[in-house]
Design an enzyme around this catalytic site. Structure first.
Site, short mmCIF file in Angstrom:
data_model
loop_
_atom_site.label_atom_id
_atom_site.label_comp_id
_atom_site.label_asym_id
_atom_site.label_seq_id
_atom_site.Cartn_x
_atom_site.Cartn_y
_atom_site.Cartn_z
N SER A 195 -44.45 -35.53 29.25
CA SER A 195 -45.21 -35.02 30.40
C SER A 195 -44.62 -35.50 31.72
CB SER A 195 -46.68 -35.46 30.30
OG SER A 195 -47.22 -34.97 29.10
N SER A 235 -44.73 -31.19 18.68
CA SER A 235 -44.07 -30.30 17.71
C SER A 235 -43.21 -31.08 16.71
CB SER A 235 -43.25 -29.21 18.42
OG SER A 235 -42.46 -29.74 19.46
N HIS A 288 -2.48 -3.05 9.37
CA HIS A 288 -2.26 -3.76 10.61
C HIS A 288 -3.57 -3.94 11.35
CE1 HIS A 288 -0.45 -4.85 14.44
NE2 HIS A 288 0.63 -5.13 13.74
N SER A 342 -45.76 -38.99 20.97
CA SER A 342 -46.73 -39.25 22.04
C SER A 342 -46.29 -40.49 22.79
CB SER A 342 -48.12 -39.45 21.42
OG SER A 342 -49.05 -39.71 22.43
N SER A 347 -43.59 -40.68 24.60
CA SER A 347 -42.12 -40.75 24.75
C SER A 347 -41.69 -40.36 26.16
CB SER A 347 -41.44 -39.85 23.72
OG SER A 347 -41.83 -38.50 23.93
N PRO A 363 -3.91 1.88 7.08
CA PRO A 363 -2.96 0.86 7.49
C PRO A 363 -3.57 -0.52 7.39
CG PRO A 363 -3.89 1.94 9.38
CD PRO A 363 -4.45 2.64 8.19
N LYS A 411 0.82 -1.21 0.00
CA LYS A 411 0.00 0.00 0.00
C LYS A 411 0.85 1.26 0.00
CE LYS A 411 -2.07 -1.34 3.70
NZ LYS A 411 -1.40 -2.64 3.74
N GLY A 444 -41.12 -34.63 21.08
CA GLY A 444 -41.00 -36.09 20.93
C GLY A 444 -42.37 -36.71 20.67
#
Ligand SMILES: Nc1nc2c(ncn2[C@@H]2O[C@H](COP(=O)(O)OP(=O)(O)O)[C@@H](O)[C@H]2O)c(=O)[nH]1
Lengths: 268, 649
Positions: free
Chosen positions: B487, B554, B120, B482, B484, B118, B46, B480
């Site tokens: 709850s 979900s 740097h 039903s 699993s 610069p 530069k 997960g």
């Protein structure tokens, strides 16, 4: 907008930012061309009226005409002018006859400036520094913080971009606001001509010599020039490659880093 | 109003009037100066390039080069063009350029101020200071070293700073034997990188800064190169933004009161205005009509445009203040308290969520907090940075991040794509600028803002609540099949946290379907809406400081990811309650599998509808192998690592 219009608009923006951000502001006034342009820009920014105090640090070594100009112009512009000198140092016998230029500048300019800043508690000082003056000034910011000793830490400056500046102070700090940073010597004269700004006559050549930059009488020397009118000066500057401060050699060249040293110590 | 009249020159003593030649009209004002920035990796040339440019365009002071050559000789060093710059800047002893500096030079066409930025790393803030005032940029690449960290980082920053005119100089071509192949390889690699940033360079130019090849004129060393030399490319750059085609943006700087008169001062940041225009100021939505445009020592104007600093008076009394932005009534900026932005960070301390900073956007100022950080980007690779725990919660110096800020008071702004100056802001910490951001606005956000839906926030926020509770509000999202065990685990976790003094609440999917979500069925759309509402409710609970346990099948990744995004990555702990469907079927606590198998329940997850398992959940629980207590412990452990989760549980 031409180039001068743009410079003017940006300087006005900076002056307005300064006034909006600080309660107490001062503009040191040397009566030289740059500070006369600054007064003019302030009148543009604030509807014809300069809304802050001006300060003349009188070294007692000014040219006679500068005193005359000061007294006339401060009335003409309607300025609120503070005048100070370092009586104590003068009594001690500090003078160009007996001391070197750096010492005198320090004693008769930097010391009383610092004292006056403390006296009035100014938060911001508006200065006429331009980037083209010398390389150390190229590093300046529009808003540049200084500590209580007016020192400039040029190695660790805050960033500045997008029209935003450092405007909050740490205790004891003040800010240098530098609206002319982008102007060149040539721009200054072009603007003086366009606006009919009053200036001292020492800038215009008499008997083949003229002053390009004004400082204390014993250390300010005229340069060879036939530029007797403002148009001649503009022509001359379009072609010159010598430095503006060449006529102030004694003050500037004491060491290679004299300017940086002086600036870091609070001389502007 | 005497101060408005032009200065009467006859009141100036002859002595203090600048003497003038008879014919002064002939002298032209200086042509515009263009600011150019030079960036690139350290040692890619530069300073050498700038020295060469100064020399080859005849812009050096008389005797400078001889003086520098002599000085180099005296030191026993061979002359380098970089010394010229260093000499001009009195910086030899630094060996690296310490700060943004400005050097003036000229071509035949016009004048330039070049900013030797610069390379740097630690001086990046100075580069930004220099680059932000530049109309155009030169980006240097060493032909033998090729694209490096800073080559990429600087380009990224140029794009954020809004500099669009870029010329890439492939330097040290002498070391590469002026090889077209080498040049083409760098051009290809870098073009690909730049296009990812939306940058299209005006030119690539092969140069040798040391030998002055392709600087002011085309050289014979690169016969294969057909583009312009550097000087010509420079002269093709346009000076700063001058188009006033955009809608007006006039941020007020101040209001000056002289007796009865009020002068409204500001700089036009976009568009234009004229006497008689009706302006609306925001935030606040105050309207007024321009009565006059005043100037001191010049005739009053009737119109003004971008870049001009103006002083206005209005026909009406109008109560506005510094920071309000004037605009046409039908093209007002957006107003809101939530700003999504891409931010580059310069602060020595990292940018943190929930820390209060100050935001400045034109002349507006507001306290703000970072409400969420969605992505941290390494500016030299454009990769997403992830912190060890998998949560990008802070932004370190020189990193770039996409985040959302919440401002203390309403702020007027634009999308950066619509208006550059009102579409960006800086962040201040104490007295210093520590970051800059450009504003991103999606169509959806624009619609919400246009409908005047505005978030309101009191003084009590997530952080203050967390401080009192000893823990932050967080969502633990159990997903997960039903059966699993969601709850069972949710109930045990709630008990465990409650007994250790935490604010905790269990939101069960079935329970919500009895009230808030009654009326929703099991179609894809209804399921998505069920999850969205559950996510919203849990977000509010978490914001209220409560550890909120959600148990909800979900089944889709999209819906869960949307919930994570809405709630905020650092406050969302996804727990995959994983049991093989056969195990669930044997458990079948509600007898649902039996019904589904009989065809009595359509769209039953695991039977007649798919379940998309999480790809990288914070916790996975194999409930056919772990005890309930062990599952609870694993979640508690994850909560500690999840965020700034402070307390002992
Ligand atoms: N061979 C060759 N060397 C170069 C060229 N340009 C720069 N250099 C060398 O590369 C080194 C770094 O250059 P410098 O300008 O200081 O890089 P900066 O850190 O980017 O400012 C110096 O030793 C230069 O002499 C070039 O075009 N050809």
């Amino acid at each position: 907008m031409d180039h001068l219009d743009k410079l003017e608009a940006n300087s006005v923006y900076l002056l307005r930012e300064a006034v909006a951000n600080f309660d107490s502001i001062c503009m040191p006034w040397s009566m030289g061309k740059d500070s006369n342009v600054l007064i003019w820009l302030a009148r543009k920014a604030f509807g014809g009226k300069v809304p802050f105090q001006l300060l003349h640090i009188d070294t007692t070594y000014e040219f006679d005409e500068m005193y005359e100009f000061r007294d006339w112009a401060s009335k003409w512009h309607g300025l609120d002018l503070v005048i100070r000198k370092n009586e104590e140092a003068l009594k001690r016998g500090i003078s160009y006859e007996t001391h070197d230029a750096l010492t005198v500048t320090q004693e008769l300019k930097s010391v009383p400036l610092k004292a006056t800043i403390a006296e009035f508690k100014w938060q911001a000082l508006i200065t006429g520094v331009r980037r083209d003056e010398d390389p150390t000034r190229a590093k300046e910011r529009y808003f540049s913080p200084r500590n209580a000793d007016s020192e400039w830490d040029y190695r660790d400056q805050p960033p500045e971009f997008w029209g935003q500046f450092t405007t909050r102070l740490k205790p004891g700090e003040h800010i240098r606001v530098q609206p002319l940073l982008d102007w060149t010597e040539l721009d200054i004269w072009l603007y003086i001509r366009r606006e009919n700004i009053p200036v001292p006559s020492l800038y215009f050549a008499k008997d083949g010599k003229r002053y390009r930059s004004m400082g204390c009488k014993p250390v300010t020397h005229p340069v060879e020039s036939d530029a007797a009118t403002i148009d001649d000066i503009i022509e001359e500057l379009r072609h010159t490659k010598t430095s503006e401060r060449a006529g102030r050699a004694a003050q500037d060249n004491a060491s290679r880093n004299a300017m940086q040293h002086l600036r870091a110590k609070g001389f502007f | 109003m005497p101060h408005r009249l032009p200065v009467d020159v006859s009141t100036i003593p002859q002595k203090f009037r600048a003497p003038s030649n008879a014919a002064t009209a002939g002298i032209a004002v200086e042509a515009e100066r263009v600011n150019v920035v030079v960036v690139g990796h350290v040692d890619h040339g530069k300073s050498t390039f700038v020295g060469r440019l100064l020399h080859d365009t005849g812009s050096l002071p008389d005797g400078k080069i001889e003086q520098v050559k002599k000085a180099a000789e005296a030191e026993g060093m061979s002359f380098e063009y970089a010394f010229l710059l260093d000499a001009l800047l009195e910086e030899q002893e630094q060996n690296i350029t310490i700060d943004t500096t400005r050097i003036y030079f000229h071509t035949k066409k016009r004048k330039y101020a070049i900013i030797d930025a610069p390379g740097h790393r630690e001086f990046l803030k100075n580069m930004i200071t220099g680059a932000s005032s530049a109309a155009a940029a030169f980006l240097l690449i060493d032909a033998s070293e090729g694209v490096q960290d800073q080559t990429r980082r600087h380009a990224f920053l140029l794009s954020l700073l809004g500099i669009r005119q870029i010329v890439v100089l492939v330097n040290k071509m002498d070391l590469a034997g002026y090889s077209q192949e080498r040049y083409a390889k760098i051009v290809a690699e870098y073009t690909a990188f730049l296009s990812g940033l939306g940058i299209k360079p005006a030119h690539f130019i092969p140069i040798s800064a040391r030998n002055g090849v392709n600087i002011v004129s085309k050289a014979s060393e690169t016969p294969w190169y057909t583009g312009p030399a550097v000087a010509e490319a420079l002269d093709n750059f346009e000076a700063a933004e001058t188009s006033d085609a955009q809608p007006l943006r006039l941020p007020l700087q101040d209001i000056y009161r002289y007796d009865e008169r009020r002068l409204y001062a500001g700089r036009i940041d976009a568009g234009k205005l004229k006497v008689g225009d009706k302006l609306v100021f925001n935030p606040g939505n105050k309207a007024a009509t321009i009565k006059s445009l005043e100037t001191w020592n010049a005739p009053d104007k009737t119109e003004a445009s971008i870049g001009e600093s103006v002083t206005l008076t209005f026909n009406e009394q109008i109560f506005v203040e510094r920071g309000n932005i004037g605009a046409p009534a039908d093209k007002a900026p957006l107003v809101g308290q939530s700003i999504r932005a891409r931010v580059f960070w310069l602060g020595k301390n990292p940018l943190r969520q929930q820390t209060t900073y100050k935001l400045r956007l034109t002349t507006q100022e507001s306290a703000c907090v970072v409400s969420s950080i969605s992505r941290v980007i390494d500016s030299s690779t454009l990769d997403t940075v992830t912190s060890p725990e998998g949560h990008a919660l802070q932004v370190n110096r020189f990193e770039v991040a996409d985040l959302t800020l919440r401002t203390h008071k309403p702020v007027a702004f634009d999308a950066h794509d619509d208006c550059t100056v009102t579409g960006r802001f800086v962040i201040m910490e104490d007295s210093h600028i520590v970051g800059g951001g450009i504003i991103l606005v999606s169509d959806e956000e624009r619609r919400a803002l246009a409908n005047n839906v505005q978030a309101h926030h009191g003084d009590i926020n997530h952080t203050t609540r967390a401080a009192r509770n000893g823990h932050p509000g967080t969502v633990v999202w159990l997903t997960g099949l039903s059966g699993s065990g969601k709850s069972t685990i949710a109930a045990a976790l709630e008990r465990r946290l409650f007994q250790s003094g935490k604010q905790v609440y269990w939101l069960d999917g079935d329970n919500l379907r009895l009230g808030l979500n009654a009326g929703l069925g099991f179609s894809d759309a209804d399921r998505a809406e069920n999850i969205r509402r559950t996510a919203e409710v849990s977000r509010l609970f978490a914001d209220a400081g409560i550890i909120t346990i959600v148990s909800l099948i979900s089944p889709t990744r999209d819906a869960r990811d949307a919930a994570r995004k809405r709630i905020g990555a650092g406050k969302f702990v996804e727990v995959y309650v994983n049991a093989p469907v056969d195990v669930c079927r044997t458990r079948d606590p509600k007898g649902l599998y039996a019904k589904a198998d009989a065809g009595a329940i359509p769209q039953f997850t695991g039977v007649s509808a798919p379940y998309e398992a999480p790809l990288s959940p914070e916790v996975e629980l194999l409930t056919d192998k772990l005890s309930v207590d062990a599952c609870v412990e694993k979640i508690v452990e994850a909560l500690h690592g999840a965020s700034d989760f402070v307390a002992e549980i």
